[in-house]
Design a protein around this motif. Sequence first.
Motif, PDB file in Angstrom:
ATOM      1  N   THR A 211       0.853  -1.183   0.000  1.00 43.89           N
ATOM      2  CA  THR A 211       0.000   0.000   0.000  1.00 43.89           C
ATOM      3  C   THR A 211       0.891   1.237   0.000  1.00 43.89           C
ATOM      4  OG1 THR A 211      -0.111   0.104   2.429  1.00 43.89           O
ATOM      5  CG2 THR A 211      -1.824  -1.175   1.292  1.00 43.89           C
ATOM      6  N   ALA A 212       0.389   2.347  -0.559  1.00 46.71           N
ATOM      7  CA  ALA A 212       1.164   3.587  -0.602  1.00 46.71           C
ATOM      8  C   ALA A 212       0.218   4.785  -0.604  1.00 46.71           C
ATOM      9  CB  ALA A 212       2.059   3.622  -1.845  1.00 46.71           C
TER      10      ALA A 212
ATOM     11  N   TRP B  50       0.502   1.962  -8.139  1.00 48.73           N
ATOM     12  CA  TRP B  50       1.867   1.489  -8.332  1.00 48.73           C
ATOM     13  C   TRP B  50       1.942   0.560  -9.525  1.00 48.73           C
ATOM     14  CZ3 TRP B  50       2.383  -3.785  -7.854  1.00 48.73           C
ATOM     15  CH2 TRP B  50       1.447  -4.454  -7.056  1.00 48.73           C
TER      16      TRP B  50
ATOM     17  N   LEU C  65       6.080   3.826  -7.478  1.00 51.02           N
ATOM     18  CA  LEU C  65       4.942   4.429  -6.800  1.00 51.02           C
ATOM     19  C   LEU C  65       4.563   5.675  -7.586  1.00 51.02           C
ATOM     20  CD1 LEU C  65       5.982   4.202  -3.034  1.00 51.02           C
ATOM     21  CD2 LEU C  65       4.750   2.534  -4.439  1.00 51.02           C
TER      22      LEU C  65
ATOM     23  N   TYR D 299       4.649   4.058   2.468  1.00 52.79           N
ATOM     24  CA  TYR D 299       4.287   2.790   1.864  1.00 52.79           C
ATOM     25  C   TYR D 299       4.627   1.659   2.832  1.00 52.79           C
ATOM     26  CZ  TYR D 299       9.253   2.650   0.416  1.00 52.79           C
ATOM     27  OH  TYR D 299      10.617   2.673   0.387  1.00 52.79           O
TER      28      TYR D 299
END
Length: 323
Positions: A178-179, A188, A202, A223
Motif C-alpha cells: 500500500t502507498a 503502483w 509508486l 508505503y
Amino acid sequence: MDARDDALTVEQAAEAFAAEVAYWREVRGLAKRELARRMGFDPSYVSHVESGRHKPTEDFARRAEEALNAGKAIWKRWLDYEAAKAPAVPVAAVPTPRRAEQPYATGSAIVVEHDAARLDYDGHLYRLTMRRLLRNTGSEPITRYLIRISVDRYPGEPERSNAHYREHPLTWDELSLTATCRGEEMRWQAKHDRDAFKEVWLLFENEQGRFPLYPGESVWIEYAYSVGEEKWGRWFQRAVRLPTEHLAVELAFPAELDPAVWGTETSMTAEAAPLRTAPVQREENGMRVFSWSTSTPALHARYRLEWRFRARPEREANQGEFR
C-alpha cells in the motif's frame, strides 16, 4: 543524459557506477569471485572496480549488465560516467530541449529530507512501514518514485537461495503493498518482478487525479508491505541511494522473545564496522522497540541492523534485505 545528472563529477559518476554494480551483485547473491568468473575477468578485477581502484570501462559495463540482468541500470550508470568525462558544452551552443515532465529524478533533483522505517514483527509476519519526506530540487515535476524489495535467505549460497525462491517466490498478494501521499492512495506499477526481487514505481496519481511533486515542494509519502519470516531473515539493511538529510529505523519485536539488536555500517571504501551509536530500546504495549538514527548519512553508505531472539531457539540463519 538527463538534466538531473549535469552536476555529476567524474569521481561521483565512477562512485555511482561502482555502487550500482555492488548493489546488483548483492541482489543476485553472488560473491565477487563468482561474478568475475561469469564475466570472464580476473577474480580481483570486480573488487578493484567496486572499491574505485579501477575506473569503469565499456566492456566491463556491458558484461556486468548481462551477467547481473540489471534492467539497464548498470549501463545507464556507465553512460552517466561517459557524459561526466565529456567536456562541458556551452548551453548557447547546444540548447537543451525542455521536457514537459520528468517521470523520476535521482541525484541532485530529489533530496530525502527525512527517511523513517519501522519494522514490526508479530512472531510470524514482518510488516515494514516506510515514511519519506521528499523534496524536489530539480526543474521538472516528479510523477513517480522507485522502491526496491529484495531478499536472500542464504547469503553466500546463491544456488541454494535461488532454489528456495524458485520454490517459494515472493508474491504480490503476500506483500499487500500500500502507498499514500497527501492522504491520497498512490497507484503502483511493477518494474521488475522476480522470485526474490521486486522493483516498483509508486505513482503520484490515482483514479481520482494526479498530484505530482513540483520543483521546490516537499511531501511525505508512506508505503508498507508484509513478508513472512520464512522469507525475511533476521536483519534489515538500508542503502542510501539518494541524498538524505536524516535516516531513522525502528524495530518492534514481542518483548516475550527477549530480542537483542546490534548493527554495522559499510561504505564504498570501508569494511563493515559497528554503528557509531547504539540502538536505543524502550517498552511499548508488550513490544520491545529498538530505535537508531543518523544525520546526513553518506551517499551509498549501508546500515544493517541484526537481531536474535534469546527466548526462542535459534533457527537456520537466513537473511533478507528491503529498501
